[in-house]
Design a protein around this motif. Sequence first.
Motif, short mmCIF file in Angstrom:
data_model
loop_
_atom_site.label_atom_id
_atom_site.label_comp_id
_atom_site.label_asym_id
_atom_site.label_seq_id
_atom_site.Cartn_x
_atom_site.Cartn_y
_atom_site.Cartn_z
N ASN A 200 0.80 -1.22 0.00
CA ASN A 200 0.00 0.00 0.00
C ASN A 200 0.84 1.27 0.00
O ASN A 200 0.34 2.33 0.36
CB ASN A 200 -0.93 -0.02 1.22
CG ASN A 200 -2.01 -1.07 1.07
OD1 ASN A 200 -2.81 -1.01 0.14
ND2 ASN A 200 -2.03 -2.03 1.97
N LEU B 6 -0.79 3.96 -2.02
CA LEU B 6 -1.91 4.60 -1.32
C LEU B 6 -1.40 5.61 -0.30
O LEU B 6 -1.91 6.73 -0.23
CB LEU B 6 -2.75 3.54 -0.62
CG LEU B 6 -3.95 4.04 0.21
CD1 LEU B 6 -5.01 4.62 -0.71
CD2 LEU B 6 -4.53 2.90 1.04
N PHE B 7 -0.39 5.25 0.47
CA PHE B 7 0.14 6.13 1.50
C PHE B 7 0.85 7.35 0.91
O PHE B 7 0.77 8.45 1.46
CB PHE B 7 1.12 5.38 2.38
CG PHE B 7 0.47 4.51 3.42
CD1 PHE B 7 -0.57 4.99 4.21
CD2 PHE B 7 0.90 3.22 3.62
CE1 PHE B 7 -1.16 4.20 5.18
CE2 PHE B 7 0.31 2.40 4.58
CZ PHE B 7 -0.72 2.90 5.36
N ALA C 241 -1.45 8.42 -3.95
CA ALA C 241 -2.86 8.54 -4.31
C ALA C 241 -3.40 9.90 -3.86
O ALA C 241 -2.89 10.49 -2.91
CB ALA C 241 -3.67 7.42 -3.67
N ALA D 30 -7.19 8.47 -0.81
CA ALA D 30 -6.48 7.79 0.28
C ALA D 30 -7.32 7.78 1.56
O ALA D 30 -7.45 6.75 2.23
CB ALA D 30 -5.14 8.46 0.53
N THR E 249 -10.44 5.56 1.06
CA THR E 249 -10.04 4.14 1.04
C THR E 249 -9.75 3.63 2.44
O THR E 249 -10.07 2.47 2.77
CB THR E 249 -8.80 3.95 0.16
OG1 THR E 249 -9.10 4.38 -1.17
CG2 THR E 249 -8.37 2.49 0.11
N GLY F 62 -2.16 -0.44 5.91
CA GLY F 62 -2.97 0.08 4.82
C GLY F 62 -4.10 -0.85 4.40
O GLY F 62 -4.87 -0.52 3.51
N LEU G 219 -2.40 6.71 7.89
CA LEU G 219 -2.04 7.62 6.80
C LEU G 219 -1.30 8.84 7.34
O LEU G 219 -0.28 9.27 6.77
CB LEU G 219 -3.31 8.06 6.06
CG LEU G 219 -3.12 8.96 4.84
CD1 LEU G 219 -2.35 8.23 3.75
CD2 LEU G 219 -4.49 9.42 4.31
#
Length: 453
Positions: free
Chosen positions: A5, A8-9, A12, A17, A20, A164, A303
Motif C-alpha cells: 500500500n 496509497l500512502f 494517491a 487515500a 479508502t 494500509g 495515513l
Amino acid sequence: MKTDNTELFEKASISKAVITMVIPTIISQIITVIYNMADTFFIGQMNDPNQVAAATLVMPPFVMLTGIANLFGIGGASYISRSLGAGDRDKAKRAASFSIWGAVFVAFVYGMTIYMLSPWLLPALGADNNTYGFCVDYVFWTIAIGGIPTVLNACLAHLVRSEGYSKESSIGVALGGVLNIILDPIFIFAFKLGVAGAAMATMISNVVATIYFVSLLNKNKDRTVIKFSIKNFSFKRGIPKEILLVGFPSFIMILMGTFSNIILNKLVVSYSNQAIAGMGIAKKIDILAFAIANGITQGVLPLIGYNFAAKNYARMRAAIKTSFVFCLIVSIIGAIFLFTCAVPVVKFFISDAETVAYGQHFLRIICITCPAISVTMMIITIFQATGQKTKPMILSFLRKGGIDVPFMFIMNYIAGASGIPWATPISDVLAMAVALILFVPYWKKMNSEYKIG
C-alpha cells in the motif's frame, strides 16, 4: 522492501487515500455498534427490564477489553505505520509481536481477575437480587472465557490497518458483528438462554473473527510485518515504551469512560431498573454517531503517521483537513437524526412505557454532543499518529471521568434522574475547548517548523 500500500500512502489523491482508509473502518464500526445494539434489542424483546439492566450494568468491565485492545492495538498501529514510513520493517515486526503477545497476556489476567472478583464487583456496580445472576452469566462468557478473543480480534484489526489494509481489517470486524447478530436470536430464544445466550453469541463471534485474522496473516506471511512468531517479541529499542505510551491515551479514554459509566449506572439505578435500562438503550444508540467519527479517526491514523515519519508534511496536513471535514459533517447529521427520531428509535428496542420515556429523554440530551466528540477524537488521533504522548493523555482523561463525573452529582442534586445526562454535553464541550487550546499551538508549530503553512 515496502508494503503493498505504498502507493496509497504516498501518491494517491488525498480524498482517495482518506476514503479508502476510512470507509471500511466506518462500516466495521457501524456493524460493531449494531451488534452491540443487537444484544440490547434481542434481550429487550423479552420485555424484562431486569435482563436489559443486567446487560447495562456489566458493560463497563466488558468495555475495558476494548481498552486493552486499544492500548496495544492503537499504540502498535501508530508505531508500525511510522516505522514503515521511515523504512524500518524490522522495528515494525517487533512492534507487531509485542502488541499481539502483550494483548493476549493482559487479556488473560484481566479476564480471570474480573471473574474471581465477581461476588464483590457486581454488587458494587449496582447488581441486586433481580440482576445478579444475569450479570454473572454475562461476565463468565464474555470476559472470563471470551476475553482473549475479544481483545485479540480488535487488536489485530488495528495492526492490519496500520499496513494500509483497511478493507481486510474491516471484514474481520464485520464478520464478528454479523455473526453475533445471527447467533443472538438463536441462543436467546431458540435455546432459551436469555442474557447468557447473548453473551455466548458475543464470545463465539469474537473467536471466529480472531480465526479470520490469524488466517489472513498466515496467508500473507511473506508480505506482512505482523507475525505471531514469539522470536520477534522484544523489550528492546524502546518498543514497549513507545507503544504503551502512545496507546495509553486510548486505554485511559476507555478506563475513564468505564469509571464514568459505573458512576452513571449507580446514580440512575437508584431510581429504578427501568431508568437504567432506558439509559443503557440511549447510550448504545448514541454510540452509533460516535462510532462513525471514531471510524474516520482510526482509519486515517496510519495515513497521518506514515506521512509524518516519511516527512511528507504537506500530504499529512491535507489528510488531517479532509478527515476533520468528514468527521464534522457525519457527526452533525447523526446528532440531528437521533434528536428528532429519539422516541421511535428507543421504542424499537423495548416497548415498556417507563423505559421508553427515560430512554428518549436521555438520548435527546446526550446526542447533541456528537460534533464536540468528533473534534476531540480527531485531535487525539493526530497527536497519537505523530507520536505525541502527554497531550492525548490529558484529553482522554478529561473527556470521560475527569469532568462529567462531578457534573453528574451536581445535576443529580439539581434535577434528579432527568438532569444526570446533562453532564455528558457539558463535559464534552469543555473537553473540546481544551483540545483546541492544545491543538492550535501544536498545529502552528508544525506549520512553522516543517514549512507546511
